[in-house]
Enzyme design. Structure first.
Site, PDB file in Angstrom:
ATOM      1  N   VAL A 204       0.818  -1.230   0.000  1.00 43.82           N
ATOM      2  CA  VAL A 204       0.000   0.000   0.000  1.00 43.82           C
ATOM      3  C   VAL A 204       0.846   1.272   0.000  1.00 43.82           C
ATOM      4  O   VAL A 204       0.337   2.349  -0.292  1.00 43.82           O
ATOM      5  CB  VAL A 204      -0.987   0.050   1.199  1.00 43.82           C
ATOM      6  CG1 VAL A 204      -2.042  -1.018   1.090  1.00 43.82           C
ATOM      7  CG2 VAL A 204      -0.256   0.013   2.538  1.00 43.82           C
TER       8      VAL A 204
ATOM      9  N   LYS B 128      -1.142   7.006  13.239  1.00 43.52           N
ATOM     10  CA  LYS B 128      -2.574   6.697  13.399  1.00 43.52           C
ATOM     11  C   LYS B 128      -3.380   7.965  13.660  1.00 43.52           C
ATOM     12  O   LYS B 128      -4.539   8.074  13.261  1.00 43.52           O
ATOM     13  CB  LYS B 128      -2.766   5.691  14.536  1.00 43.52           C
ATOM     14  CG  LYS B 128      -2.250   4.287  14.210  1.00 43.52           C
ATOM     15  CD  LYS B 128      -2.925   3.713  12.986  1.00 43.52           C
ATOM     16  CE  LYS B 128      -2.758   2.218  12.851  1.00 43.52           C
ATOM     17  NZ  LYS B 128      -3.360   1.694  11.601  1.00 43.52           N
TER      18      LYS B 128
ATOM     19  N   ALA C  68       1.579   8.533  16.145  1.00 40.75           N
ATOM     20  CA  ALA C  68       1.539   9.741  15.310  1.00 40.75           C
ATOM     21  C   ALA C  68       0.949   9.423  13.934  1.00 40.75           C
ATOM     22  O   ALA C  68       0.113  10.180  13.410  1.00 40.75           O
ATOM     23  CB  ALA C  68       2.942  10.315  15.166  1.00 40.75           C
TER      24      ALA C  68
ATOM     25  N   SER D 277      -6.306   4.054  15.437  1.00 36.94           N
ATOM     26  CA  SER D 277      -6.063   3.199  16.596  1.00 36.94           C
ATOM     27  C   SER D 277      -6.444   3.974  17.844  1.00 36.94           C
ATOM     28  O   SER D 277      -6.333   5.207  17.870  1.00 36.94           O
ATOM     29  CB  SER D 277      -4.568   2.841  16.678  1.00 36.94           C
ATOM     30  OG  SER D 277      -4.274   2.254  17.928  1.00 36.94           O
TER      31      SER D 277
ATOM     32  N   TYR E 162       4.073   5.055  15.633  1.00 39.99           N
ATOM     33  CA  TYR E 162       2.793   4.383  15.354  1.00 39.99           C
ATOM     34  C   TYR E 162       1.617   5.293  15.716  1.00 39.99           C
ATOM     35  O   TYR E 162       0.704   5.501  14.914  1.00 39.99           O
ATOM     36  CB  TYR E 162       2.739   3.072  16.150  1.00 39.99           C
ATOM     37  CG  TYR E 162       1.477   2.256  15.960  1.00 39.99           C
ATOM     38  CD1 TYR E 162       1.336   1.401  14.867  1.00 39.99           C
ATOM     39  CD2 TYR E 162       0.426   2.338  16.867  1.00 39.99           C
ATOM     40  CE1 TYR E 162       0.182   0.644  14.702  1.00 39.99           C
ATOM     41  CE2 TYR E 162      -0.734   1.586  16.708  1.00 39.99           C
ATOM     42  CZ  TYR E 162      -0.844   0.742  15.623  1.00 39.99           C
ATOM     43  OH  TYR E 162      -2.001   0.000  15.459  1.00 39.99           O
TER      44      TYR E 162
ATOM     45  N   ILE F 144      -6.675  -5.780  20.060  1.00 44.96           N
ATOM     46  CA  ILE F 144      -7.387  -6.872  19.388  1.00 44.96           C
ATOM     47  C   ILE F 144      -6.428  -8.052  19.259  1.00 44.96           C
ATOM     48  O   ILE F 144      -5.245  -7.867  18.921  1.00 44.96           O
ATOM     49  CB  ILE F 144      -7.856  -6.419  17.973  1.00 44.96           C
ATOM     50  CG1 ILE F 144      -8.614  -5.076  18.032  1.00 44.96           C
ATOM     51  CG2 ILE F 144      -8.720  -7.511  17.331  1.00 44.96           C
ATOM     52  CD1 ILE F 144      -9.843  -5.049  18.896  1.00 44.96           C
TER      53      ILE F 144
ATOM     54  N   ASN G 259      -6.645  -0.911   5.779  1.00 45.41           N
ATOM     55  CA  ASN G 259      -6.414  -1.569   7.072  1.00 45.41           C
ATOM     56  C   ASN G 259      -4.981  -2.081   7.235  1.00 45.41           C
ATOM     57  O   ASN G 259      -4.565  -2.395   8.346  1.00 45.41           O
ATOM     58  CB  ASN G 259      -7.440  -2.717   7.167  1.00 45.41           C
ATOM     59  CG  ASN G 259      -7.058  -3.774   8.178  1.00 45.41           C
ATOM     60  OD1 ASN G 259      -7.264  -3.578   9.373  1.00 45.41           O
ATOM     61  ND2 ASN G 259      -6.504  -4.894   7.724  1.00 45.41           N
TER      62      ASN G 259
HETATM   63  P1  NAP Z   1      -2.015  -8.189  11.258  1.00 38.53           P
HETATM   64  O1  NAP Z   1      -2.705  -9.438  11.658  1.00 38.53           O
HETATM   65  O2  NAP Z   1      -0.523  -8.116  11.359  1.00 38.53           O
HETATM   66  O3  NAP Z   1      -2.474  -7.822   9.767  1.00 38.53           O
HETATM   67  C1  NAP Z   1      -1.904  -6.748   9.069  1.00 38.53           C
HETATM   68  C2  NAP Z   1      -1.649  -7.194   7.634  1.00 38.53           C
HETATM   69  O4  NAP Z   1      -1.170  -6.042   6.882  1.00 38.53           O
HETATM   70  C3  NAP Z   1      -0.554  -8.274   7.535  1.00 38.53           C
HETATM   71  O5  NAP Z   1      -0.963  -9.310   6.678  1.00 38.53           O
HETATM   72  C4  NAP Z   1       0.612  -7.495   6.963  1.00 38.53           C
HETATM   73  O6  NAP Z   1       1.505  -8.301   6.242  1.00 38.53           O
HETATM   74  C5  NAP Z   1      -0.111  -6.522   6.063  1.00 38.53           C
HETATM   75  N1  NAP Z   1       0.774  -5.435   5.623  1.00 38.53           N
HETATM   76  C6  NAP Z   1       1.844  -4.895   6.277  1.00 38.53           C
HETATM   77  N2  NAP Z   1       2.421  -3.947   5.527  1.00 38.53           N
HETATM   78  C7  NAP Z   1       1.706  -3.880   4.371  1.00 38.53           C
HETATM   79  C8  NAP Z   1       1.833  -3.109   3.202  1.00 38.53           C
HETATM   80  N3  NAP Z   1       2.826  -2.206   3.052  1.00 38.53           N
HETATM   81  N4  NAP Z   1       0.940  -3.277   2.201  1.00 38.53           N
HETATM   82  C9  NAP Z   1      -0.051  -4.195   2.338  1.00 38.53           C
HETATM   83  N5  NAP Z   1      -0.204  -4.979   3.401  1.00 38.53           N
HETATM   84  C10 NAP Z   1       0.667  -4.822   4.424  1.00 38.53           C
HETATM   85  O7  NAP Z   1      -2.540  -6.951  12.105  1.00 38.53           O
HETATM   86  P2  NAP Z   1      -4.000  -6.518  12.634  1.00 38.53           P
HETATM   87  O8  NAP Z   1      -3.920  -6.502  14.104  1.00 38.53           O
HETATM   88  O9  NAP Z   1      -5.084  -7.271  11.928  1.00 38.53           O
HETATM   89  O10 NAP Z   1      -3.988  -4.989  12.180  1.00 38.53           O
HETATM   90  C11 NAP Z   1      -4.819  -4.456  11.154  1.00 38.53           C
HETATM   91  C12 NAP Z   1      -4.862  -2.949  11.317  1.00 38.53           C
HETATM   92  O11 NAP Z   1      -5.456  -2.637  12.589  1.00 38.53           O
HETATM   93  C13 NAP Z   1      -3.486  -2.272  11.324  1.00 38.53           C
HETATM   94  O12 NAP Z   1      -3.557  -1.047  10.636  1.00 38.53           O
HETATM   95  C14 NAP Z   1      -3.224  -2.022  12.795  1.00 38.53           C
HETATM   96  O13 NAP Z   1      -2.315  -0.953  13.007  1.00 38.53           O
HETATM   97  C15 NAP Z   1      -4.623  -1.712  13.272  1.00 38.53           C
HETATM   98  N6  NAP Z   1      -4.817  -1.865  14.705  1.00 38.53           N
HETATM   99  C16 NAP Z   1      -4.634  -3.075  15.306  1.00 38.53           C
HETATM  100  C17 NAP Z   1      -4.814  -3.203  16.667  1.00 38.53           C
HETATM  101  C18 NAP Z   1      -4.638  -4.504  17.383  1.00 38.53           C
HETATM  102  O14 NAP Z   1      -4.671  -4.495  18.645  1.00 38.53           O
HETATM  103  N7  NAP Z   1      -4.470  -5.624  16.700  1.00 38.53           N
HETATM  104  C19 NAP Z   1      -5.164  -2.077  17.439  1.00 38.53           C
HETATM  105  C20 NAP Z   1      -5.334  -0.847  16.797  1.00 38.53           C
HETATM  106  C21 NAP Z   1      -5.163  -0.759  15.421  1.00 38.53           C
HETATM  107  P3  NAP Z   1       2.842  -8.848   7.004  1.00 38.53           P
HETATM  108  O15 NAP Z   1       2.344  -9.757   8.099  1.00 38.53           O
HETATM  109  O16 NAP Z   1       3.604  -9.533   5.938  1.00 38.53           O
HETATM  110  O17 NAP Z   1       3.536  -7.618   7.558  1.00 38.53           O
END
Ligand code: NAP
Length: 250
Positions: free
Chosen positions: A64, A159, A157, A142, A155, A188, A90
């Site tokens: 992305v 978000k 900043a 976030s 992170y 999560i 996302n």
């Molecule tokens: P996740 O399971 O690690 O999923 C994120 C996915 O994004 C992974 O498959 C990752 O691939 C992919 N990705 C990373 N860099 C990318 C890029 N440049 N282009 C396209 N895809 C890319 O994480 P998640 O917890 O579901 O997080 C999803 C979103 O929610 C994120 O934006 C995260 O910051 C946000 N969020 C999560 C939480 C939480 O507690 N989990 C809380 C607040 C916000 P790789 O694994 O190969 O890097």
């Protein structure tokens, strides 16, 4: 289930965690799903789960942070399904590092995946949505954008930047039929969180009044609402499913 029947949804970071759960929820609601991730095997697995459940999906490898790759993904989506109605931006990365130990490259990468990535996605899908006077742009901020977090300055900043971009675009698009909203998840239970130090995970759990981490589906259903026909009057909102984490007296 809020109405997404017949819509086409492009989801980034859909090869894992929240993105994968959202792909499944939107597909069950009758949407076709374009499953984008930098991790192609992950995207393929999500797309297979969707198709095994009897719905339509295509997997794509997309970074992305690269506008040309996002534009190509939108072109693929249009070739496969005719258009993109719903964007869920996302994709994300996480790492914990104190500010003074953070390299410029780490700072820049955090912003290029999260903030520039969201900008790239908005830019790529908007022309088609404007032509049709209908669209749903949903970004991923976030809870940390509002609460902060130790060793997470870059992170938080980035978000917070996404929250600002989202509200600004909601204003800019308010009379177009396109709504712009964000989810701001609390903690999560996904691979991103499971890679954090155990001590941090234990401490975080104690800060959540419900005393549990969110499930990816908790966010997916919030996204499904924001994506739905029924949410047409909802724009410029940052919806934070977080188990009550921002309440003080629990
Ligand atoms: P996740 O399971 O690690 O999923 C994120 C996915 O994004 C992974 O498959 C990752 O691939 C992919 N990705 C990373 N860099 C990318 C890029 N440049 N282009 C396209 N895809 C890319 O994480 P998640 O917890 O579901 O997080 C999803 C979103 O929610 C994120 O934006 C995260 O910051 C946000 N969020 C999560 C939480 C939480 O507690 N989990 C809380 C607040 C916000 P790789 O694994 O190969 O890097």
């Amino acid at each position: 289930m809020p109405g997404v029947e017949g819509k086409v949804a492009l989801i980034t970071g859909a090869g894992s965690g929240i993105g994968r759960a959202t792909a499944l929820v939107l597909a069950r609601g009758g949407a076709c799903v374009v499953v984008c991730d930098i991790n192609l095997p992950g995207a393929e697995e999500t797309a297979q789960e969707v198709t095994r459940a009897g719905h339509r999906a295509i997997p794509l490898r997309v970074d992305v942070s690269q506008l040309d790759e996002v534009e190509q993904a939108v072109a693929h989506a249009c070739a496969a399904f005719g258009r993109v109605d719903i964007l869920f931006s996302n994709a994300g990365i996480a790492e914990q590092v104190p500010l003074l130990e953070m390299t410029e490259a780490q700072w820049d990468r955090m912003f290029s995946v999260h903030l520039t990535g969201t900008y790239n996605c908005f830019r790529a899908v908007l022309p088609g949505m404007l032509e049709r006077n209908w669209g749903r742009l949903i970004s991923t901020s976030s809870m940390g954008a509002m609460t902060g977090g130790v060793r997470l300055a870059h992170y938080c900043a980035a978000k917070a930047g996404i929250a600002g971009l989202t509200v600004a675009m909601a204003s800019e698009l308010a009379r177009t039929g396109i709504t712009v909203n964000a989810v701001a998840p609390g903690v999560i239970d996904t691979p991103m969180v499971r890679q954090s130090p155990e001590r941090w995970v234990e401490r975080m759990l104690k800060t959540i009044p419900m005393r549990r981490f969110g499930k990816p589906e908790d966010i997916a259903h919030a996204v499904a609402y924001l994506a739905s026909e029924e949410a047409g009057f909802v724009t410029g909102q940052i919806l934070s499913p977080n188990g009550g984490s921002r309440m003080k007296w629990c």
